[in-house]
Write an enzyme that holds these catalytic residues in place. Structure first.
Site, PDB file in Angstrom:
ATOM      1  N   HIS A   1      -1.707  -1.905  -1.670  1.00 12.13           N
ATOM      2  CA  HIS A   1      -1.418  -1.335  -0.575  1.00 12.13           C
ATOM      3  C   HIS A   1       0.202  -0.886  -0.662  1.00 12.13           C
ATOM      4  CE1 HIS A   1      -1.121  -5.810  -0.290  1.00 12.13           C
ATOM      5  NE2 HIS A   1       0.025  -5.712   0.552  1.00 12.13           N
TER       6      HIS A   1
HETATM    7  P1  AMP Z   1       2.003  -7.824   0.803  1.00  9.07           P
HETATM    8  O1  AMP Z   1       3.005  -9.043   1.012  1.00  9.07           O
HETATM    9  O2  AMP Z   1       2.733  -6.639   0.137  1.00  9.07           O
HETATM   10  O3  AMP Z   1       0.650  -8.515   0.259  1.00  9.07           O
HETATM   11  O4  AMP Z   1       1.610  -7.535   2.431  1.00  9.07           O
HETATM   12  C1  AMP Z   1       0.695  -7.788   3.066  1.00  9.07           C
HETATM   13  C2  AMP Z   1       0.866  -7.176   4.416  1.00  9.07           C
HETATM   14  O5  AMP Z   1      -0.582  -7.204   5.135  1.00  9.07           O
HETATM   15  C3  AMP Z   1       1.766  -7.906   5.577  1.00  9.07           C
HETATM   16  O6  AMP Z   1       2.666  -6.841   5.661  1.00  9.07           O
HETATM   17  C4  AMP Z   1       0.864  -8.568   6.451  1.00  9.07           C
HETATM   18  O7  AMP Z   1       1.648  -8.487   7.846  1.00  9.07           O
HETATM   19  C5  AMP Z   1      -0.242  -7.714   6.505  1.00  9.07           C
HETATM   20  N1  AMP Z   1      -1.567  -8.252   7.106  1.00  9.07           N
HETATM   21  C6  AMP Z   1      -1.879  -9.613   6.570  1.00  9.07           C
HETATM   22  N2  AMP Z   1      -3.099  -9.828   7.149  1.00  9.07           N
HETATM   23  C7  AMP Z   1      -3.406  -8.506   7.708  1.00  9.07           C
HETATM   24  C8  AMP Z   1      -4.491  -8.254   8.332  1.00  9.07           C
HETATM   25  N3  AMP Z   1      -5.566  -9.023   8.537  1.00  9.07           N
HETATM   26  N4  AMP Z   1      -4.773  -6.955   8.896  1.00  9.07           N
HETATM   27  C9  AMP Z   1      -3.674  -6.081   8.750  1.00  9.07           C
HETATM   28  N5  AMP Z   1      -2.555  -6.361   8.111  1.00  9.07           N
HETATM   29  C10 AMP Z   1      -2.434  -7.735   7.597  1.00  9.07           C
END
Ligand code: AMP
Ligand code: ZN
Length: 212
Positions: free
Chosen positions: A127
């Site tokens: 992502h």
């Molecule tokens: P990373 O540390 O790059 O893996 O970032 C993961 C991102 O996903 C973070 O910015 C979280 O706030 C976001 N996140 C976590 N759980 C969810 C979810 N269920 N739906 C949407 N975003 C999420």
């Protein structure tokens, strides 16, 4: 909350959002279970309330725990786990993700955005973060949150593209380097202000918003 360390899967638990993790038969969280917290993005990218844009290649969702006033995630429909799994063959996809991210920022012409990847992600499925640089959000709560977006832990999309173009892969940082970056003193992203605490830093960030 929050294991610190690299997992074999290539995602790193920095334990931001989820305190409850579903248990498997052995009592430990099952990393493959659809309900496992680290798989939350797989569910989110099918949630119409979170989707802001979609084409045949990617889905863009609102981050559920935004760390700024505007915070989106661009995810490929192809099942790519993380940056660690990316090869030169994925360059067209990475370029498309970058293009879509830039398109999203055009919906907020008056804002500045950062577009990039966390060097070690905590959630499954590759992502790309698209985040406004105000960092004004109740979900931004910890030093780790801050340092994942404002230190070299945040790898600009352009840098990832250049690295994959040159070397055919993205080289993950070591857990020692990751830890050092997380321990970086709290520094404002817009001026030389250093803060002893997150609440003071957040208060300071408001001065940049008000002086705009
Ligand atoms: P990373 O540390 O790059 O893996 O970032 C993961 C991102 O996903 C973070 O910015 C979280 O706030 C976001 N996140 C976590 N759980 C969810 C979810 N269920 N739906 C949407 N975003 C999420
Ligand atoms: Zn400042």
């Amino acid at each position: 909350m929050g294991r610190v360390g690299l997992s074999v899967a290539g995602v790193w638990s920095v334990g931001f959002e989820m305190s409850k993790r579903p248990a498997s038969d052995d009592g430990l969280p099952s990393k493959k279970a659809p309900g496992f917290w680290a798989n939350g993005l797989l569910t989110a990218m099918k949630d119409p309330t979170l989707i802001v844009k979609e084409d045949s290649i990617v889905v863009v969702i609102k981050d559920k725990y935004p760390k700024a006033e505007f915070h989106y995630l661009v995810l490929p429909k192809e099942d790519i786990h993380s940056l660690t799994n990316v090869t030169r063959a994925n360059l067209p996809l990475l370029k498309h993700m970058d293009k879509i991210a830039q398109e999203i920022t055009r919906n907020h012409e008056e804002r500045q955005f950062k577009i990039g990847y966390h060097a070690v992600a905590s959630m499954a499925r590759l992502h790309l973060h698209v985040i406004s640089d105000d960092f004004n959000s109740p979900s931004l709560k910890t030093k780790k949150h801050w340092n994942t977006f404002t230190t070299d832990f945040f790898v600009p999309s352009a840098k990832v593209l250049a690295e994959v173009e040159e070397h055919g892969k993205f080289t993950r940082i070591s857990s020692e380097v990751a830890k050092k970056l997380m321990d970086t003193p709290l520094k404002c992203n817009k001026c030389s202000f250093q803060s002893p605490t997150i609440p003071k830093l957040k208060q300071h960030l408001l001065t940049h918003i008000m002086n705009k």
